[in-house]
Design an enzyme around this catalytic site. Structure first.
Site, PDB file in Angstrom:
ATOM      1  N   LEU A 340       0.194  -1.460  -0.225  1.00  0.00           N
ATOM      2  CA  LEU A 340      -0.109  -0.342   0.474  1.00  0.00           C
ATOM      3  C   LEU A 340       0.656   0.660  -0.096  1.00  0.00           C
ATOM      4  O   LEU A 340       1.713   1.276   0.652  1.00  0.00           O
ATOM      5  CB  LEU A 340      -0.650  -0.145   1.147  1.00  0.00           C
ATOM      6  N   ASP A 341       0.538   2.615  -0.784  1.00  0.00           N
ATOM      7  CA  ASP A 341       1.617   3.153  -0.553  1.00  0.00           C
ATOM      8  C   ASP A 341       1.376   4.020   0.545  1.00  0.00           C
ATOM      9  O   ASP A 341       0.438   3.767   2.181  1.00  0.00           O
ATOM     10  CB  ASP A 341       0.809   4.414  -1.332  1.00  0.00           C
ATOM     11  N   ARG A 342       2.200   4.535   0.971  1.00  0.00           N
ATOM     12  CA  ARG A 342       2.138   5.895   2.323  1.00  0.00           C
ATOM     13  C   ARG A 342       0.890   6.576   2.835  1.00  0.00           C
ATOM     14  O   ARG A 342       0.813   5.821   3.551  1.00  0.00           O
ATOM     15  CB  ARG A 342       3.668   5.930   2.661  1.00  0.00           C
TER      16      ARG A 342
END
Length: 612
Positions: A340-342
């Site tokens: 997951l992106d930050r």
């Protein structure tokens, strides 16, 4: 009977020939004594043949025409092979010795490469790159039974070393020799000794990490070989001016092959191991806790808050999901099953074992895993289902920017509007492929970027903000404008950048910066000598070796939040607000053949949510 035969008779090829004759003798004996006698014409002395019965020559002619000739051909072939094999065996030893001696002589041309730590030949298979073995300069390990040079300075002959032995190599007088690399510890990278490096504290709705000492470790890159440390720091590590690195040398914070660097003009060689001790500061993340959604013997499933990276990257180490779970939930040795992106929140799965990880990754490769996201986008999204199949190209891995481009990788996303409040829409997203920033880039292309997306809803993309793939500037201009926008907002952390990463705006590497004058650095270097010995023991071995009691004592000395050489200790950064760390994109559901995990709908996706 065979135990009385000569040794060469017992060799496989001779025994094969003998067995062929035995078979023929047996076959002939079935036809009568004359047949057998015809065969023995080839086995008995000539004087014995004179006493053979009359008419036996007829049987010999029959055998020659019909039976023994093929066998004789096989026997001759076997004996010829035996002669070749014995000849090769006789000359193989001297030939191998001559080749070995020639190779030793020829290797003199490559002596610098060998002395630079080129793990060639057998050494390469025995010692993969890893933490170098501390050892005396100019020496390589040799077998204990290898003969040493005699006292008069003469070298022992190559043959005296025995098979498989290698002569000890020594560098020229005064030449620096790199020790061979040491094998890394296999397995999980992070343990209790890493988690204990520092601690958290909470302030203003943010999770913060107390500054700590950290060792950046790396082997010499190929492009660095032949260049001085001064050149490498001045061209590739411009986060600090060269005056800082000169002060770090005086403070004993730079090590080359575990020896303190005395002069930045030292020239790097292949397999050189660099260690740079720094005072590390991490950006804050949201103070929202990581909630456990499920846990069993196979997996751990959490609801990841926005702004927290999954694993250490860039400036983030302790402010990551992996470290927070290890430090606060005692969940260790986890294997992330997806990314997951930050800035993305929601369902995040970890496997507890490598076997479970491989099984679920196989399901991902076979497209058996269904993912569902929810987001809030700009404007009124169409009511009907929308499918976007535009290919996506990575513009910059460093900054983390992608765009639609015909040369990009194929991908597909399906969108369905859930609600519209007159200003923005809540949209359900189903990515059928897994490209970087796929949902965000496709929504931007459709003209409905995520409402608070700091990258793809930026004015840096032009008046249309990338709608329909229309970007009226080059990639270089786009990156420059994106960085400038976030630099002005003091929000470079959104791009996972710091000021030192910006080469165009970085201070001149050949002169001290205005913030760190050379005189100031020299003064700080003198004060840093007091903690030099302790800093040398700061963060932990590459192989994950537990900290000894002696090192633990030294760690107490360096357990302080300010450092005389650290520029960030004198800078007062502006903290982001908790709202600035949230992006309206949430992983709502992950479903596989034998599992399904969901997280609650975020507050910003509810019908009663009000825009501020």
């Amino acid at each position: 009977m065979t135990e009385m035969w000569p040794e060469y008779i017992k060799e496989p090829v001779v025994m094969g020939a003998f067995n062929s004759f035995s078979y023929l003798l047996h076959a002939c004996s079935q036809r009568g004594p004359a047949s057998a006698l015809g065969l023995t014409d080839w086995l008995v002395p000539s004087d014995a043949l004179r006493s053979r019965p009359r008419g036996s020559g007829r049987w010999v002619m029959w055998l020659g025409g019909r039976l023994w000739l093929p066998v004789l051909g096989q026997v001759c072939s076997n004996l010829r092979f035996l002669a070749i094999a014995r000849t090769w065996s006789a000359c193989r030893g001297p030939m191998a010795e001559r080749l070995s001696t020639g190779a030793e002589a020829a290797s003199g041309l490559g002596a610098p490469a060998q002395q630079n730590g080129d793990a060639g030949g057998a050494a390469r298979g025995e010692q993969p790159p890893g933490h170098p073995e501390p050892g005396g300069p100019g020496e390589e390990p040799v077998s204990g039974d290898a003969k040493q040079p005699s006292g008069n300075g003469e070298r022992a002959p190559a043959a005296a070393l025995g098979p498989g032995k290698r002569k000890k190599r020594r560098g020229a007088v005064g030449e620096r020799v790199v020790p061979p690399p040491k094998k890394r510890r296999a397995g999980v990278s992070f343990g209790d000794e890493h988690f204990a490096e520092t601690s958290y504290y909470f302030e203003g709705g943010l999770r913060k990490v107390r500054p700590y000492y950290f060792d950046f470790r790396t082997y010499c890159k190929g492009r660095w070989v032949g260049h001085s440390l001064l050149h490498v720091f001045g061209t590739e590590f411009r986060a600090q001016p060269l005056a800082y690195y000169e002060a770090a040398v005086r403070a004993g914070r730079l090590h080359l092959n575990e020896e303190p660097v005395q002069d930045l003009s030292i020239v790097l060689k292949d397999n050189d191991f660099l260690r740079n001790t720094v005072h590390r500061h991490e950006p804050p993340v949201t103070a929202e806790p990581i909630r456990l959604l499920a846990e069993n013997e196979d997996v751990v499933v959490v609801d990841k808050p926005s702004s927290i990276p999954v694993h250490p990257c860039g400036r983030f180490r302790h402010n990551t999901v992996i470290f927070i779970l290890g430090k606060e939930h005692q969940l260790k040795e986890l294997h992330p099953l997806h990314r997951l992106d930050r800035l993305t929140s929601g369902v995040l799965m970890f496997a507890k074992t490598a076997a479970v990880s491989e099984r679920i990754h196989e399901q991902v490769r076979d497209r058996q895993l269904e993912k569902e996201y929810v987001c809030r986008v700009v404007g009124e999204f169409p009511t009907e289902e929308v499918t976007c199949k535009e290919p996506i190209l990575v513009v910059s891995y460093k900054v983390g920017v992608c765009r639609v481009d015909p040369q990009g990788k194929p991908c597909e996303s399906v969108f369905q509007r859930l609600s519209y409040n007159g200003h923005s829409s809540v949209v359900r997203c189903r990515p059928l492929t897994g490209r970087t920033h796929q949902i965000r880039v496709h929504l931007q292309f459709l003209g409905h970027p995520i409402l608070n997306d700091p990258i793809y809803n930026s004015a840096a993309w032009g008046p249309s903000r990338g709608r329909g793939g229309h970007i009226p500037k080059t990639d270089e201009e786009l990156l420059r404008d994106l960085v400038a926008e976030h630099q002005a907002k003091q929000s470079l952390d959104v791009l996972d950048l710091c000021e030192g990463d910006l080469c165009p705006g970085a201070p001149d590497s050949t002169a001290p910066s205005s913030e760190l004058s050379k005189d100031c650095l020299e003064e700080m270097a003198a004060s840093s000598q007091k903690i030099d010995g302790a800093v040398e023991a700061a963060p932990r071995d590459l192989d994950g070796v537990p900290v000894t009691s002696e090192k633990a004592t030294k760690m107490d000395v360096v357990n302080q939040e300010t450092d005389p050489l650290c520029s960030e200790c004198r800078r007062v950064p502006q903290d982001p607000s908790p709202q600035d760390l949230v992006m309206f994109l949430h992983a709502l559901r992950y479903k596989g053949p034998d599992f399904e995990y969901c997280s609650p709908m975020p507050a910003w996706a509810r019908d009663d949510w009000q825009e501020h």
